[in-house]
Design an enzyme around this catalytic site. Structure first.
Site, PDB file in Angstrom:
ATOM      1  N   ASP A  78       1.571  -3.539  -2.151  1.00  0.00           N
ATOM      2  CA  ASP A  78       1.073  -4.578  -1.403  1.00  0.00           C
ATOM      3  C   ASP A  78      -0.361  -3.708  -0.700  1.00  0.00           C
ATOM      4  OD1 ASP A  78       0.170  -5.772   1.234  1.00  0.00           O
ATOM      5  OD2 ASP A  78       2.147  -6.631   1.268  1.00  0.00           O
TER       6      ASP A  78
ATOM      7  N   HIS B  56       0.309  -9.695  -1.597  1.00  0.00           N
ATOM      8  CA  HIS B  56       0.663  -9.654  -0.394  1.00  0.00           C
ATOM      9  C   HIS B  56       1.589 -10.939   0.065  1.00  0.00           C
ATOM     10  CE1 HIS B  56       0.646  -8.822   3.960  1.00  0.00           C
ATOM     11  NE2 HIS B  56      -0.230  -9.641   4.115  1.00  0.00           N
TER      12      HIS B  56
ATOM     13  N   SER C  81       3.152 -11.226   6.685  1.00  0.00           N
ATOM     14  CA  SER C  81       2.076 -10.302   7.367  1.00  0.00           C
ATOM     15  C   SER C  81       2.223  -9.920   8.824  1.00  0.00           C
ATOM     16  CB  SER C  81       0.952 -10.801   6.880  1.00  0.00           C
ATOM     17  OG  SER C  81      -0.151  -9.949   7.144  1.00  0.00           O
TER      18      SER C  81
END
Length: 520
Positions: A460, A487, A234
């Site tokens: 995602d 994710h 991320s």
């Protein structure tokens, strides 16, 4: 900013992988002679000797205590870095880190970042060691999780709120999805409070991601490594990309999982909220197929039904606990947290049913999990760190641009639209005591890199797949596509297909075949 700062995944009941075929496209890393020498003025930082020892005193949250403080086998240390790299003789900070030693003969350290901004890396290293307990990654590498500057056990840490404010839910830093007005006075009060509780303006100016990337290279030097191995998920892909931009010759291997779009500026948030809406629609369709769905039996009407349930909270928040209020904003944030993982989707209709019954307890638990706070108000500083890092990483908007962008956000994610006027808002970073060091956009291509591996779910909800494709293109590296919703996956240990690809890459630099895919 990223709405979710989660550093943990929901439990995964079952994963059915489709094994990909690994290609034989192995490349050698750049020769050690290509490694950049540290600037002379920074030599004392690069040459410092790390003293790994007991992790006593490093835990800052109950999650830390559970994950590593009371467990044997982990080692902790602190790295000294300049708060301002332009003034290396000035004040310094301490970067806290945790090492999980390799189970076998070590190939060296693997640095980890959990995401955020504001996610703590020490606890991430401990949980990754557990998740990948049978992987070649933990056999061959010493996992090093570091709390980035301003975060967790690193000092100085950013903190904008009191425990009482956390208990009351009075911790808003994000103006896009708030239903009320943000004024210049609101932004000023918040900024002043952050400075007062964090050690002053110098701390607030020191937490940009470009400086964190420089810390990573100092850490590489202090670990006496010629090349860096890195796995970031991320937001961690942002600092990984920034490191690759600044120190391409110092990269041995880099896994970027759930990659952000390296070319987009503030407009990347539109893609983020578009992804949230698409995932909300998928969640609503799943709900509609079951019995007693609060969102109705027609997925096309789910957004409207969601609004009907949560908008009354704008004027009449629910009371719970010892007089606390559960607000409209709480309902939206809890929903977004759940959208990150399909395993958590059922919590949304259950939470909405609770709201209809006057009981927000499930959504309250989601909020606590997502923000890293305990029921008593104690816990992670990720909310404050997220705000501060975002203020240093992104270009700021004037009042007119802020109002227009807020309207675009609600158009991209109508389930979160409060139905109120979007005027009357300012960028909450507008009076931050330092100019930003923008992290976006990155160059079209970064030259001189060793092979890299980008991993992305095709659906995602927060870092859209097309951004990951651009990340792989910028790095001239490989892309591993994971068909499905979710994710980040590389550190979770839940998908054998992904596990094998990542382990093969980190241990041998062998990248997956072109167009390789995994399935959930």
């Amino acid at each position: 900013m990223f709405i979710s700062r989660r550093s943990r995944r929901w439990p995964v009941a079952a994963v059915l992988p489709v094994l990909l075929t690994l290609g034989a496209c192995s490349e050698s890393a750049p020769a050690p002679s290509d490694v950049a020498q540290s600037p002379p003025e920074l030599a004392r930082f690069y040459d410092q000797k790390l003293q790994f020892g007991s992790c006593e005193g490093y835990a800052t949250t109950a999650a830390d205590e559970k994950a590593f403080a009371a467990k044997p086998g982990f080692q902790c240390a602190r790295l000294e870095v300049p708060l301002d790299y332009a003034n290396p003789d000035g004040p310094t900070g301490q970067i806290a880190m945790l090492r999980a030693p390799a189970r076998g003969e070590s190939q060296g350290p693997l640095l980890l970042n959990s995401g955020g901004p504001g996610g703590a890396g020490m606890v991430f290293a401990a949980t990754t060691a557990e998740n990948l307990a049978q992987s070649a990654v933990t056999e061959k590498f010493d996992l090093i999780g570091f709390d980035p500057r301003g975060v967790g056990a690193s000092t100085p840490a950013v903190e904008c709120f009191t425990t009482e404010q956390y208990l009351k839910g009075d911790t808003s830093t994000e103006f896009f999805l708030t239903a009320g007005d943000w004024t210049a006075d609101d932004a000023r009060r918040l900024t002043e409070q952050c400075g007062e509780r964090s050690g002053g303006a110098q701390t607030l100016a020191s937490v940009g991601s470009r400086d964190t990337a420089r810390d990573m290279d100092v850490l590489r030097g202090a670990l006496q490594q010629e090349k860096l191995n890195f796995l970031g998920q991320s937001y961690g892909t942002r600092i990984g990309a920034l490191y690759a931009e600044q120190f391409p010759q110092n990269v041995r291997a880099m896994v970027l999982d759930g990659a952000v779009d390296p070319r987009a500026g503030n407009e990347r948030r539109l893609g983020q909220y578009t992804g949230f809406q698409q995932t909300f629609d998928a969640m609503a369709a799943q709900c509609a197929a079951g019995p007693d769905c609060p969102l109705g039996t027609d997925p096309a009407g789910a957004t409207e039904r969601f609004q009907e349930i949560v908008r009354p909270l704008l004027d009449q928040p629910l009371q719970y606990g010892d007089g606390r209020q559960f607000t409209y904003q709480d309902a939206v944030n809890a929903t977004i947290y759940a959208l990150y993982d399909p395993e958590a989707w059922p919590a949304v209709p259950m939470g909405l049913a609770g709201i209809q019954a006057g009981d927000p307890s499930l959504f309250v638990e989601l909020l606590q999990l997502g923000s890293g706070r305990e029921a008593d108000g104690r816990g992670s500083n990720m909310t404050s760190a997220n705000y501060a890092i975002t203020c240093m990483d992104e270009q700021r908007m004037n009042k007119e641009r802020a109002a227009d962008f807020r309207a675009q956000i609600y158009q991209a994610a109508p389930f979160a639209d409060p139905g109120r006027d979007t005027d009357g808002t300012v960028d909450s970073c507008e009076v931050w005591p330092a100019a930003p060091k923008p992290a976006y956009p990155l160059p079209e291509h970064i030259e001189g890199l060793a092979p890299t591996l980008t991993v992305s779910f095709t659906r995602d909800p927060t870092t859209p797949y097309d951004g990951a494709t651009r990340m792989a293109e910028m790095l001239k590296g490989s892309l591993l596509s994971v068909d499905g919703d979710g994710h980040t996956m590389a550190a979770a240990g839940a998908n054998p297909c992904v596990n094998q690809a990542v382990a093969d890459y980190l241990t041998t630099l062998k990248t997956p075949a072109t167009d390789a895919r995994c399935a959930t």
